[in-house]
Motif scaffolding. Sequence first.
Motif, PDB file in Angstrom:
ATOM      1  N   VAL A  63       1.073  -1.098  -0.099  1.00 11.63           N
ATOM      2  CA  VAL A  63       0.131  -0.465   0.080  1.00 11.63           C
ATOM      3  C   VAL A  63       1.100   1.322  -0.164  1.00 11.63           C
ATOM      4  CG1 VAL A  63      -2.174   1.100   0.999  1.00 11.63           C
ATOM      5  CG2 VAL A  63      -1.621  -1.411   0.981  1.00 11.63           C
ATOM      6  N   ARG A  64       1.823   1.100   0.938  1.00  9.35           N
ATOM      7  CA  ARG A  64       2.938   2.535   0.339  1.00  9.35           C
ATOM      8  C   ARG A  64       3.678   2.707  -0.294  1.00  9.35           C
ATOM      9  NH1 ARG A  64       5.149  -0.062   5.613  1.00  9.35           N
ATOM     10  NH2 ARG A  64       3.449   0.488   7.234  1.00  9.35           N
ATOM     11  N   ASN A  65       3.734   2.254  -1.090  1.00  7.30           N
ATOM     12  CA  ASN A  65       4.517   1.592  -2.575  1.00  7.30           C
ATOM     13  C   ASN A  65       3.740   2.375  -3.323  1.00  7.30           C
ATOM     14  OD1 ASN A  65       6.909   0.519  -1.306  1.00  7.30           O
ATOM     15  ND2 ASN A  65       6.704  -1.886  -2.257  1.00  7.30           N
ATOM     16  N   GLU A  66       2.256   2.035  -3.351  1.00  8.04           N
ATOM     17  CA  GLU A  66       1.427   2.492  -4.466  1.00  8.04           C
ATOM     18  C   GLU A  66       1.126   4.011  -4.030  1.00  8.04           C
ATOM     19  OE1 GLU A  66      -2.166  -0.043  -4.580  1.00  8.04           O
ATOM     20  OE2 GLU A  66      -1.232  -1.834  -5.164  1.00  8.04           O
ATOM     21  N   GLY A  67       1.061   4.313  -2.218  1.00  6.29           N
ATOM     22  CA  GLY A  67       0.559   5.628  -2.684  1.00  6.29           C
ATOM     23  C   GLY A  67       1.780   7.071  -2.625  1.00  6.29           C
ATOM     24  N   TRP A  68       2.631   6.642  -2.915  1.00  6.10           N
ATOM     25  CA  TRP A  68       3.550   7.776  -2.007  1.00  6.10           C
ATOM     26  C   TRP A  68       4.308   8.468  -3.636  1.00  6.10           C
ATOM     27  CZ3 TRP A  68       8.223   8.026  -5.855  1.00  6.10           C
ATOM     28  CH2 TRP A  68       8.846   7.433  -5.958  1.00  6.10           C
ATOM     29  N   PRO A  69       4.089   7.479  -4.885  1.00  4.75           N
ATOM     30  CA  PRO A  69       3.868   8.275  -6.277  1.00  4.75           C
ATOM     31  C   PRO A  69       2.736   9.024  -6.603  1.00  4.75           C
ATOM     32  CG  PRO A  69       5.114   6.056  -6.337  1.00  4.75           C
ATOM     33  CD  PRO A  69       3.831   6.072  -5.254  1.00  4.75           C
ATOM     34  N   LEU A  70       1.690   8.543  -5.794  1.00  5.68           N
ATOM     35  CA  LEU A  70       0.293  10.039  -5.564  1.00  5.68           C
ATOM     36  C   LEU A  70       0.267  11.118  -4.935  1.00  5.68           C
ATOM     37  CD1 LEU A  70      -2.154   7.164  -5.129  1.00  5.68           C
ATOM     38  CD2 LEU A  70      -0.861   8.419  -7.694  1.00  5.68           C
ATOM     39  N   THR A  71       1.720  11.218  -4.376  1.00  2.00           N
ATOM     40  CA  THR A  71       1.973  12.400  -3.939  1.00  2.00           C
ATOM     41  C   THR A  71       2.527  13.015  -4.696  1.00  2.00           C
ATOM     42  OG1 THR A  71       3.502  11.217  -2.519  1.00  2.00           O
ATOM     43  CG2 THR A  71       0.904  11.891  -2.153  1.00  2.00           C
ATOM     44  N   THR A  72       3.274  14.737  -3.450  1.00  2.00           N
ATOM     45  CA  THR A  72       3.672  15.815  -4.863  1.00  2.00           C
ATOM     46  C   THR A  72       4.759  16.354  -4.181  1.00  2.00           C
ATOM     47  OG1 THR A  72       2.382  17.498  -4.218  1.00  2.00           O
ATOM     48  CG2 THR A  72       2.080  16.598  -6.510  1.00  2.00           C
ATOM     49  N   GLY A  73       4.987  16.215  -1.901  1.00  2.00           N
ATOM     50  CA  GLY A  73       5.535  16.909  -1.363  1.00  2.00           C
ATOM     51  C   GLY A  73       6.894  16.507  -1.576  1.00  2.00           C
ATOM     52  N   ARG A  74       7.728  17.289  -1.035  1.00  2.00           N
ATOM     53  CA  ARG A  74       9.205  17.504  -1.082  1.00  2.00           C
ATOM     54  C   ARG A  74       9.639  16.102  -0.470  1.00  2.00           C
ATOM     55  NH1 ARG A  74      13.100  21.561   1.119  1.00  2.00           N
ATOM     56  NH2 ARG A  74      11.236  21.480   2.155  1.00  2.00           N
TER      57      ARG A  74
END
Length: 271
Positions: free
Chosen positions: A76-87
């Motif tokens: 779930v974490r691996n799928e999630g982070w590419p959907l975000t934009t933060g530094r």
Amino acid sequence: MTPEVSVVVPTFRRPALVVEAVRSALSQADDGVRVEVLVLDDSPEGSAREPVLALGDARVRYVKRDVPTGGNPATVRNEGWPLTTGRYLHFLDDDDRAAPGAYRALVQALDAHPDRGVAFGRVAPFGDDPGVLARQTAYFEDAARRARVAERLGSRRWMVANMLFRPTVLVNSACLIRRELLPRVGGYDTRLPLVEDVDFYLRAIRRAGAVFLDRVVLEYRTGAPSLMHNERDASKAVSAYRLIHERYRREWGAAEHTALKLATRTVLRWL
């Protein structure tokens, strides 16, 4: 404006607790930190949808996963982070809470140390069971002591040795990591049934270093049903650490692995 911190929160049938976790992340804006929160619901019925959407906050995005993992937060974490934009990225477990002021302190630490990839701090456990709480408090006090020593020594290998050969000095929700480090590290290892966070941050710290903040950054819930508390399967843990050690020897060499083991049994034993 682009958020400074993207918060990825996998959740499974904890509708009330995940709202606490999300609110703790959103409250970091009180210190001037721009945040976005991505909640990924791993339950087939979408148990967190209504309470998360009821927050009515544009900074929060809810995603119900199509195919539940059956208890693999690494996926779930691996799928999630590419959907975000933060530094920076914070992988927050759905039963934990970011401590007041944590993001500002962690962001400032990484901004002040551009050569380091991870920042983490002390953990403050809380819960209703006095016995469990006492044990967890003692554990995290010792973890902070050892992390403090490693920070003073200024060596990422000392920090790694603590994670390889002694009880880990950190937990998943206590860390902030640079976005650009994720592709280099390769994300969480989905093969690991336990301690996938130890493996992930061990690899990140060995590659890019860490800064330890001697202040509380995480409120860690004890006693709640979870993989950590309810599936203490010794064989799974042994298998997971076997994979961690095998990869370390492959990536960084058997000589370094052996040297760290010897140091842990001698010098680190007294630190």
